[in-house]
Scaffold this motif. Structure first.
Motif, mmCIF file in Angstrom:
data_model
loop_
_atom_site.group_PDB
_atom_site.id
_atom_site.type_symbol
_atom_site.label_atom_id
_atom_site.label_comp_id
_atom_site.label_asym_id
_atom_site.label_seq_id
_atom_site.Cartn_x
_atom_site.Cartn_y
_atom_site.Cartn_z
ATOM 1 N N PHE A 209 0.806 -1.221 0.000
ATOM 2 C CA PHE A 209 0.000 0.000 0.000
ATOM 3 C C PHE A 209 0.842 1.275 0.000
ATOM 4 C CE2 PHE A 209 -3.145 -3.119 1.322
ATOM 5 C CZ PHE A 209 -4.174 -2.792 0.449
ATOM 6 N N GLN A 210 2.007 1.231 -0.634
ATOM 7 C CA GLN A 210 2.791 2.447 -0.844
ATOM 8 C C GLN A 210 2.112 3.348 -1.869
ATOM 9 O OE1 GLN A 210 6.735 1.260 -2.004
ATOM 10 N NE2 GLN A 210 7.171 0.329 -0.026
ATOM 11 N N ARG A 211 1.398 2.733 -2.807
ATOM 12 C CA ARG A 211 0.681 3.438 -3.869
ATOM 13 C C ARG A 211 -0.251 2.431 -4.544
ATOM 14 N NH1 ARG A 211 5.671 2.595 -4.989
ATOM 15 N NH2 ARG A 211 6.353 1.296 -6.700
ATOM 16 N N PRO A 212 -1.199 2.896 -5.344
ATOM 17 C CA PRO A 212 -1.990 1.924 -6.118
ATOM 18 C C PRO A 212 -1.040 1.212 -7.091
ATOM 19 C CG PRO A 212 -3.018 4.093 -6.159
ATOM 20 C CD PRO A 212 -1.648 4.260 -5.558
ATOM 21 N N GLN A 213 -0.992 -0.113 -7.026
ATOM 22 C CA GLN A 213 -0.057 -0.845 -7.872
ATOM 23 C C GLN A 213 -0.488 -2.287 -8.045
ATOM 24 O OE1 GLN A 213 3.865 -0.933 -6.027
ATOM 25 N NE2 GLN A 213 2.968 -0.971 -3.991
ATOM 26 N N HIS A 214 0.104 -2.935 -9.031
ATOM 27 C CA HIS A 214 -0.148 -4.346 -9.331
ATOM 28 C C HIS A 214 1.168 -5.083 -9.159
ATOM 29 C CE1 HIS A 214 -2.772 -1.860 -11.965
ATOM 30 N NE2 HIS A 214 -3.690 -2.658 -11.460
ATOM 31 N N VAL B 149 -5.721 -10.530 -9.576
ATOM 32 C CA VAL B 149 -5.943 -10.440 -11.020
ATOM 33 C C VAL B 149 -5.194 -11.597 -11.680
ATOM 34 C CG1 VAL B 149 -5.719 -9.001 -13.076
ATOM 35 C CG2 VAL B 149 -6.102 -7.926 -10.845
ATOM 36 N N LEU B 150 -5.944 -12.527 -12.243
ATOM 37 C CA LEU B 150 -5.367 -13.697 -12.890
ATOM 38 C C LEU B 150 -5.172 -13.414 -14.377
ATOM 39 C CD1 LEU B 150 -7.749 -16.333 -11.270
ATOM 40 C CD2 LEU B 150 -5.425 -15.794 -10.570
ATOM 41 N N GLU C 182 0.126 -18.938 -14.801
ATOM 42 C CA GLU C 182 1.438 -18.631 -14.238
ATOM 43 C C GLU C 182 1.614 -17.188 -13.793
ATOM 44 O OE1 GLU C 182 4.370 -19.961 -17.008
ATOM 45 O OE2 GLU C 182 3.471 -21.949 -17.151
ATOM 46 N N ARG C 183 0.658 -16.321 -14.107
ATOM 47 C CA ARG C 183 0.782 -14.909 -13.765
ATOM 48 C C ARG C 183 -0.423 -14.435 -12.961
ATOM 49 N NH1 ARG C 183 3.767 -15.283 -17.986
ATOM 50 N NH2 ARG C 183 2.500 -15.107 -19.802
ATOM 51 N N VAL C 184 -0.139 -14.069 -11.720
ATOM 52 C CA VAL C 184 -1.157 -13.525 -10.824
ATOM 53 C C VAL C 184 -0.607 -12.215 -10.278
ATOM 54 C CG1 VAL C 184 -2.469 -13.858 -8.695
ATOM 55 C CG2 VAL C 184 -1.952 -15.825 -10.159
ATOM 56 N N PHE C 185 -1.425 -11.178 -10.345
ATOM 57 C CA PHE C 185 -1.068 -9.890 -9.767
ATOM 58 C C PHE C 185 -2.002 -9.608 -8.606
ATOM 59 C CE2 PHE C 185 0.522 -9.470 -14.065
ATOM 60 C CZ PHE C 185 1.684 -8.743 -13.927
ATOM 61 N N TYR C 186 -1.485 -8.865 -7.630
ATOM 62 C CA TYR C 186 -2.304 -8.396 -6.519
ATOM 63 C C TYR C 186 -2.416 -6.891 -6.658
ATOM 64 C CZ TYR C 186 -1.688 -13.102 -4.939
ATOM 65 O OH TYR C 186 -1.700 -14.466 -4.881
ATOM 66 N N GLU D 249 3.271 -5.481 -18.309
ATOM 67 C CA GLU D 249 2.705 -4.417 -17.477
ATOM 68 C C GLU D 249 1.188 -4.533 -17.402
ATOM 69 O OE1 GLU D 249 2.795 0.446 -17.089
ATOM 70 O OE2 GLU D 249 3.392 -0.477 -18.962
ATOM 71 N N LEU D 250 0.659 -4.368 -16.190
ATOM 72 C CA LEU D 250 -0.777 -4.376 -15.944
ATOM 73 C C LEU D 250 -1.184 -2.978 -15.503
ATOM 74 C CD1 LEU D 250 -3.277 -6.308 -15.720
ATOM 75 C CD2 LEU D 250 -2.738 -6.455 -13.288
ATOM 76 N N THR D 251 -2.171 -2.386 -16.183
ATOM 77 C CA THR D 251 -2.633 -1.042 -15.840
ATOM 78 C C THR D 251 -4.147 -1.047 -15.648
ATOM 79 O OG1 THR D 251 -2.766 -0.451 -18.185
ATOM 80 C CG2 THR D 251 -0.768 0.177 -17.026
ATOM 81 N N ASP D 252 -4.618 -0.069 -14.906
ATOM 82 C CA ASP D 252 -6.045 0.053 -14.621
ATOM 83 C C ASP D 252 -6.789 0.721 -15.760
ATOM 84 O OD1 ASP D 252 -5.640 -1.018 -12.097
ATOM 85 O OD2 ASP D 252 -5.553 0.935 -11.106
ATOM 86 N N ILE D 253 -8.029 0.263 -15.980
ATOM 87 C CA ILE D 253 -8.987 0.916 -16.864
ATOM 88 C C ILE D 253 -10.260 1.059 -16.051
ATOM 89 C CG2 ILE D 253 -10.347 0.777 -18.973
ATOM 90 C CD1 ILE D 253 -8.297 -1.139 -20.101
#
Length: 142
Positions: free
Chosen positions: A38-43, A81-82, A86-90, A107-111
């Motif tokens: 929780f340093q910043r919004p991130q994946h 986020v699956l 093999e790739r899971v992001f929190y 890279e995973l970004t928000d929409i």
């Protein structure tokens, strides 16, 4: 908990409060993991979380990070986020939004919903309602 009213980075006392609100015992390692997340919004992947927490001088095992992130996801502290098996992001941003995953860069970004035209939702059987969506648009450079 919706992160839209959070102010990043979260202070240690805010992290402890967040965990308690989600009925999670704020152990030292859980707090250290959450402070990093929780340093910043991130994946972040569990491996990146492990590296970041240990780089900050904290001692935590790989199993503890994976178990903690599973707990955080199941309690709604983060979104899981699956991308594939093999790739899971929190995602530290738990407000309703979708994702864009660049397969070239990883890279995973928000929409946010206002940025996309959503097709009509599915016809649901009586007595059911949609409580969340998890759409990941996978893109590649042309």
């Amino acid at each position: 908990m919706n992160t839209s009213n959070m102010s990043f980075p979260l202070e240690r006392s805010e992290v402890v409060s967040l965990l308690q609100q989600h009925k999670i015992s704020p152990t030292r390692q859980r707090v250290e993991i959450a402070e990093f997340l929780f340093q910043r919004p991130q994946h972040l992947s569990a491996e990146k979380i492990l590296a970041g927490v240990t780089d900050a001088g904290n001692r935590v095992s790989r199993a503890t990070v994976y178990n903690t992130m599973g707990l955080f996801a199941s309690k709604g502290v983060v979104r899981e986020v699956l991308i594939d098996r093999e790739r899971v992001f929190y995602d530290s941003n738990t407000e309703m939004h979708q994702h864009l995953y660049n397969v070239d860069t990883g890279e995973l970004t928000d929409i946010f919903d206002a940025e996309i035209d959503m097709i009509a939702g599915p016809k649901l059987p009586d007595g059911l309602r949609i409580v969340d969506t998890d759409i990941v648009f996978k893109v590649r450079s042309v």
